[in-house]
Design a protein around this motif. Structure first.
Motif, PDB file in Angstrom:
ATOM      1  N   ALA A 145       0.826  -1.211   0.000  1.00  0.00           N
ATOM      2  CA  ALA A 145       0.000   0.000   0.000  1.00  0.00           C
ATOM      3  C   ALA A 145       0.859   1.260   0.000  1.00  0.00           C
ATOM      4  N   ILE A 146       1.930   1.264   0.808  1.00  0.00           N
ATOM      5  CA  ILE A 146       2.806   2.445   0.896  1.00  0.00           C
ATOM      6  C   ILE A 146       3.469   2.726  -0.449  1.00  0.00           C
ATOM      7  N   VAL A 147       4.002   1.680  -1.071  1.00  0.00           N
ATOM      8  CA  VAL A 147       4.667   1.862  -2.370  1.00  0.00           C
ATOM      9  C   VAL A 147       3.661   2.304  -3.428  1.00  0.00           C
TER      10      VAL A 147
ATOM     11  N   ARG B 113       7.439   8.682  -4.680  1.00  0.00           N
ATOM     12  CA  ARG B 113       8.897   8.578  -4.543  1.00  0.00           C
ATOM     13  C   ARG B 113       9.364   7.129  -4.443  1.00  0.00           C
ATOM     14  N   LEU B 114       8.478   6.237  -4.069  1.00  0.00           N
ATOM     15  CA  LEU B 114       8.846   4.828  -3.925  1.00  0.00           C
ATOM     16  C   LEU B 114       8.532   3.995  -5.164  1.00  0.00           C
ATOM     17  N   GLN B 115       8.005   4.620  -6.188  1.00  0.00           N
ATOM     18  CA  GLN B 115       7.644   3.874  -7.397  1.00  0.00           C
ATOM     19  C   GLN B 115       8.839   3.798  -8.348  1.00  0.00           C
TER      20      GLN B 115
ATOM     21  N   PRO C 176      12.256   0.868  -9.451  1.00  0.00           N
ATOM     22  CA  PRO C 176      12.447  -0.590  -9.589  1.00  0.00           C
ATOM     23  C   PRO C 176      12.645  -1.337  -8.284  1.00  0.00           C
ATOM     24  N   MET C 177      13.472  -0.803  -7.375  1.00  0.00           N
ATOM     25  CA  MET C 177      13.755  -1.526  -6.132  1.00  0.00           C
ATOM     26  C   MET C 177      12.483  -1.827  -5.359  1.00  0.00           C
ATOM     27  N   TYR C 178      11.583  -0.859  -5.268  1.00  0.00           N
ATOM     28  CA  TYR C 178      10.353  -1.050  -4.507  1.00  0.00           C
ATOM     29  C   TYR C 178       9.295  -1.800  -5.307  1.00  0.00           C
ATOM     30  N   PHE C 179       9.399  -1.757  -6.621  1.00  0.00           N
ATOM     31  CA  PHE C 179       8.517  -2.587  -7.442  1.00  0.00           C
ATOM     32  C   PHE C 179       8.773  -4.064  -7.164  1.00  0.00           C
ATOM     33  N   PHE C 180      10.063  -4.443  -7.097  1.00  0.00           N
ATOM     34  CA  PHE C 180      10.401  -5.831  -6.775  1.00  0.00           C
ATOM     35  C   PHE C 180      10.032  -6.160  -5.328  1.00  0.00           C
ATOM     36  N   LEU C 181      10.166  -5.183  -4.440  1.00  0.00           N
ATOM     37  CA  LEU C 181       9.787  -5.403  -3.049  1.00  0.00           C
ATOM     38  C   LEU C 181       8.290  -5.681  -2.931  1.00  0.00           C
ATOM     39  N   CYS C 182       7.480  -4.992  -3.731  1.00  0.00           N
ATOM     40  CA  CYS C 182       6.030  -5.257  -3.740  1.00  0.00           C
ATOM     41  C   CYS C 182       5.744  -6.673  -4.216  1.00  0.00           C
ATOM     42  N   ASN C 183       6.471  -7.119  -5.237  1.00  0.00           N
ATOM     43  CA  ASN C 183       6.313  -8.493  -5.706  1.00  0.00           C
ATOM     44  C   ASN C 183       6.656  -9.482  -4.593  1.00  0.00           C
ATOM     45  N   LEU C 184       7.735  -9.192  -3.857  1.00  0.00           N
ATOM     46  CA  LEU C 184       8.151 -10.071  -2.772  1.00  0.00           C
ATOM     47  C   LEU C 184       7.108 -10.090  -1.660  1.00  0.00           C
ATOM     48  N   SER C 185       6.561  -8.925  -1.320  1.00  0.00           N
ATOM     49  CA  SER C 185       5.554  -8.852  -0.259  1.00  0.00           C
ATOM     50  C   SER C 185       4.272  -9.576  -0.670  1.00  0.00           C
ATOM     51  N   PHE C 186       3.860  -9.390  -1.909  1.00  0.00           N
ATOM     52  CA  PHE C 186       2.672 -10.083  -2.414  1.00  0.00           C
ATOM     53  C   PHE C 186       2.874 -11.596  -2.367  1.00  0.00           C
ATOM     54  N   LEU C 187       4.070 -12.020  -2.746  1.00  0.00           N
ATOM     55  CA  LEU C 187       4.392 -13.451  -2.727  1.00  0.00           C
ATOM     56  C   LEU C 187       4.366 -14.000  -1.300  1.00  0.00           C
ATOM     57  N   GLU C 188       4.932 -13.240  -0.351  1.00  0.00           N
ATOM     58  CA  GLU C 188       5.007 -13.717   1.028  1.00  0.00           C
ATOM     59  C   GLU C 188       3.613 -13.872   1.645  1.00  0.00           C
ATOM     60  N   ILE C 189       2.686 -12.991   1.268  1.00  0.00           N
ATOM     61  CA  ILE C 189       1.319 -13.095   1.790  1.00  0.00           C
ATOM     62  C   ILE C 189       0.708 -14.440   1.419  1.00  0.00           C
ATOM     63  N   TRP C 190       0.847 -14.822   0.156  1.00  0.00           N
ATOM     64  CA  TRP C 190       0.244 -16.076  -0.296  1.00  0.00           C
ATOM     65  C   TRP C 190       1.068 -17.291   0.111  1.00  0.00           C
ATOM     66  N   TYR C 191       2.381 -17.108   0.245  1.00  0.00           N
ATOM     67  CA  TYR C 191       3.248 -18.209   0.667  1.00  0.00           C
ATOM     68  C   TYR C 191       2.874 -18.677   2.071  1.00  0.00           C
TER      69      TYR C 191
ATOM     70  N   LYS D 200      15.215   4.586   5.113  1.00  0.00           N
ATOM     71  CA  LYS D 200      14.680   5.881   5.521  1.00  0.00           C
ATOM     72  C   LYS D 200      13.496   6.303   4.658  1.00  0.00           C
ATOM     73  N   GLU D 201      13.541   5.963   3.357  1.00  0.00           N
ATOM     74  CA  GLU D 201      12.462   6.372   2.462  1.00  0.00           C
ATOM     75  C   GLU D 201      11.147   5.687   2.838  1.00  0.00           C
ATOM     76  N   VAL D 202      11.218   4.385   3.114  1.00  0.00           N
ATOM     77  CA  VAL D 202      10.017   3.644   3.485  1.00  0.00           C
ATOM     78  C   VAL D 202       9.501   4.126   4.835  1.00  0.00           C
ATOM     79  N   LYS D 203      10.417   4.383   5.799  1.00  0.00           N
ATOM     80  CA  LYS D 203       9.996   4.880   7.101  1.00  0.00           C
ATOM     81  C   LYS D 203       9.324   6.236   6.985  1.00  0.00           C
ATOM     82  N   ALA D 204       9.881   7.114   6.121  1.00  0.00           N
ATOM     83  CA  ALA D 204       9.288   8.439   5.938  1.00  0.00           C
ATOM     84  C   ALA D 204       7.895   8.326   5.321  1.00  0.00           C
ATOM     85  N   ALA D 205       7.755   7.436   4.336  1.00  0.00           N
ATOM     86  CA  ALA D 205       6.441   7.236   3.702  1.00  0.00           C
ATOM     87  C   ALA D 205       5.450   6.634   4.682  1.00  0.00           C
ATOM     88  N   LEU D 206       5.939   5.745   5.555  1.00  0.00           N
ATOM     89  CA  LEU D 206       5.064   5.116   6.554  1.00  0.00           C
ATOM     90  C   LEU D 206       4.582   6.145   7.571  1.00  0.00           C
ATOM     91  N   VAL D 207       5.496   7.004   8.027  1.00  0.00           N
ATOM     92  CA  VAL D 207       5.123   8.057   8.964  1.00  0.00           C
ATOM     93  C   VAL D 207       4.123   9.010   8.323  1.00  0.00           C
TER      94      VAL D 207
END
Length: 311
Positions: free
Chosen positions: A45-47, A52-54, A56-71, A293-300
């Motif tokens: 959701a944050i990405v 600012r988080l859109q 490549p690095m965070y795109f792959f992180l979203c794929n990983l998070s989506f995968l972990e939910i179903w895993y 720091k970027e993810v923490k700032a977006a989360l805050v």
């Protein structure tokens, strides 16, 4: 061909040696499951809402998070059932389906992490060419390729597995449907499937690990050439989270597959399987959040303005 009654269901033993601890373990693992869903869902959701988080690095992180939910969803509900039901049965099609998704998602995770290591290699070692190489379309191709290859490798083996007749022992000494015990219940020769499984394991685990190690050798070599200590530390921090996740995953997998297959080691492997299928998906969001720091700032920002999560 062995004589015997045709199997219509399997029995999952789970952890039969934890008498008296079923309820506490149920509560703990259920809480971990909820945290895993929340943490990985929050990363996605944050990405999604933070421009600012859109990248490549965070795109792959979203794929990983989506995968972990179903895993985790593939395994944990049935594991929780083993704590509250004395005889945890799972129908044959359900067992094969669980095995398929468990290994499909697990295989895909190796490829997603490999794509992330390639992204970090380009960002650190080829910074001038990075924007022209790691385009949106190329990122999509890498992610889609990871899912397709993972699906294909496991699906081809499952096509052969579902055609086998089963009439042996239907008790699986695990908390999910592992392929090994399923093959032992087959009434026919399974050497071809075992060989295919071995080849797939060699292709996926050592193959992806070798690519990741080579990428990090180049990354570390480039970082060491940076003159200032601050610059080296700042550059290394961009890949420290990924390196931590890779170490946890490959460490657990190599521990399970490189140990001798004795009775005692199998019990240890079941415990490591719990760490790999339950704790690692839980830790991933925290690892990427705490060190970023970027993810923490977006989360805050999102917590301060909850309405931003609803574009």
């Amino acid at each position: 061909m062995r004589n015997g009654t045709t199997i219509t269901e399997f029995i999952l033993l789970g952890f039969p040696d934890i008498e008296g601890l079923q309820v506490p373990l149920f509560v703990v693992i259920f809480f971990i499951y909820l945290l895993t869903l929340t943490g990985n869902g929050l990363i996605i959701a944050i990405v999604w809402v933070e421009p600012r988080l859109q990248i490549p690095m965070y795109f792959f992180l979203c794929n990983l998070s989506f995968l972990e939910i179903w895993y985790t969803t593939t395994v944990i509900p049935k594991l929780l059932e083993t704590f509250v039901v004395a005889r945890t049965a799972i129908c044959m099609p359900c067992c094969l389906l669980q095995a398929f998704f468990h290994f499909f998602l697990g295989t895909t995770e190796f490829f997603i992490l490999t794509a992330m290591s390639f992204d970090r290699y380009l960002a650190i070692c080829k910074p001038l060419r990075y924007p022209t190489i790691m385009t949106s379309s190329f990122c999509l191709q890498l992610a889609l390729g990871s899912w397709v290859v993972g699906f294909t490798i496991v699906f081809c083996q499952m096509l052969l597995l579902v055609q086998l007749p089963f009439c042996g022992n239907n008790v699986i000494n695990h908390f999910y449907c592992d392929v090994g015990p399923i093959l032992k219940a087959a009434c026919t020769d399974t050497s071809i499937l075992e060989l295919l499984g071995l080849l797939a394991t060699i292709l996926v685990i050592p193959g992806s690990l070798l690519f990741t190690v080579i990428s990090y050798i180049y990354i570390l070599s480039t970082i060491l050439q940076i003159p200032s200590a601050t610059g080296r530390r700042k550059t290394f921090s961009t890949c420290a989270s990924h390196l931590t996740v890779v170490s946890l995953l490959y460490g657990a997998v190599l521990f399970m597959y490189l140990r001798p297959t004795t009775h005692s080691s199998f019990k240890i492997n079941k415990v490591v399987s719990v760490l790999n299928t339950i704790l690692t998906p839980l830790l991933n969001p925290f690892i990427y959040t705490i060190r970023n720091k970027e993810v923490k700032a977006a989360l805050v920002k999102a917590m301060a303005c909850p309405k931003t999560l609803h574009p």
